[in-house]
Design an enzyme around this catalytic site. Structure first.
Site, short mmCIF file in Angstrom:
data_model
loop_
_atom_site.label_atom_id
_atom_site.label_comp_id
_atom_site.label_asym_id
_atom_site.label_seq_id
_atom_site.Cartn_x
_atom_site.Cartn_y
_atom_site.Cartn_z
N CYS A 153 4.00 -7.89 0.92
CA CYS A 153 3.81 -8.01 -0.52
C CYS A 153 4.90 -8.89 -1.15
CB CYS A 153 3.74 -6.63 -1.15
SG CYS A 153 3.01 -6.63 -2.80
N HIS A 154 5.83 -8.33 -1.92
CA HIS A 154 6.95 -9.10 -2.44
C HIS A 154 8.14 -9.10 -1.48
CE1 HIS A 154 4.70 -8.51 -6.24
NE2 HIS A 154 5.24 -9.65 -6.59
N GLU A 184 -0.33 -11.86 -8.95
CA GLU A 184 0.75 -11.75 -9.93
C GLU A 184 0.20 -11.88 -11.35
OE1 GLU A 184 3.77 -10.19 -10.04
OE2 GLU A 184 4.45 -11.57 -8.46
#
Length: 248
Positions: A153-154, A184
């Site tokens: 993910c991030h 996002e």
């Protein structure tokens, strides 16, 4: 109900309480960052740590938690709103909670002690992962000595400046994924984050790919494993496990 949940957790996660010095160890790295500059609460997306942790433990690996500064890793409250049995198991055990409240300092660790490193996500990582002290020294060394580097993910924010011991960027020329620009935008944080992860990964020479928004998508490139979003956390861990078993 809590008693039943605790019992289930004990059955599924009991290996965490056992001593297993002969087992390989996986390092899960989590954020220390709990508030965005605009005041929004952020932190670790809990399932991106708990789902991989359970996968690794059930496969017979020890798991340690680290963070850039050590100590507490704040949990993004949005990540606990939807029902999640594994999160419930985790949150109903003090020993497991303490793993996130007392994380190891990343830069103080010896990369020789770890077979793989897994950077868990959450928006907080966008601030403290890219320049985290020790990230290149630990992850770069793990990779260079035949181990696995992974992120979800991030979490791939840790990869944007991550270098191998020879000074080259780990992701240059490799296939990767991570939270998309479209995802996002859909969560309304395009203007809040310091950069768009998809754009940054592309700009540093990675071959970026994505699947459908918020659906499972993982990429394996040599010994680098990345997952696009929370749905990819468990599967990314499974890909790491497969690589580890094949390397024996």
């Amino acid at each position: 109900m809590k008693t039943i949940i605790a019992l289930i957790a004990t059955i599924l996660l009991i290996p965490l309480a056992q001593s297993a010095d002969d087992k390989q160890t996986v390092l899960i790295v989590v954020t220390n960052y709990g508030q965005m500059p605009d005041g929004k609460t952020t932190g670790l997306w809990l399932a991106e740590a708990t789902h991989p942790w359970q996968k690794f433990v059930k496969a017979g690996y020890q798991v340690h938690f680290a963070s850039p500064k050590g100590g507490n890793s704040p949990i993004d409250p949005r990540s606990t709103k939807k029902p999640d049995a594994i999160n419930d198991q985790f949150l109903n055990h003090k020993a497991y909670q303490n793993a996130l409240k007392n994380t190891k300092v990343l830069k103080d660790l010896d990369p020789n002690n770890y077979a793989a490193i897994f950077f868990a996500g959450g928006h907080g990582t966008m601030w403290d992962f890219p320049n985290a002290a020790g990230a290149s020294e630990i992850a770069g060394k793990i990779y260079s000595q035949g181990g696995i580097v992974s992120a979800v993910c991030h979490g791939p924010a840790a990869l944007v400046n991550l270098k191998l011991p020879d000074g080259t960027l780990l992701i240059k020329g490799k296939k990767v994924t991570g939270f998309t620009n479209s995802e996002e935008e859909k969560v309304g944080l395009t203007k809040a984050v310091p950069f768009l992860l998809e754009d940054k990964l592309k700009s540093q020479g990675a071959s970026y790919s994505s699947g459908e928004d918020f659906k499972l998508h993982t990429v394996v490139s040599d010994r680098l494993v990345t997952g696009q979003n929370p749905a990819s956390a468990g599967p990314a861990a499974e890909a790491v496990i497969k690589l580890l078993k094949n390397s024996r």
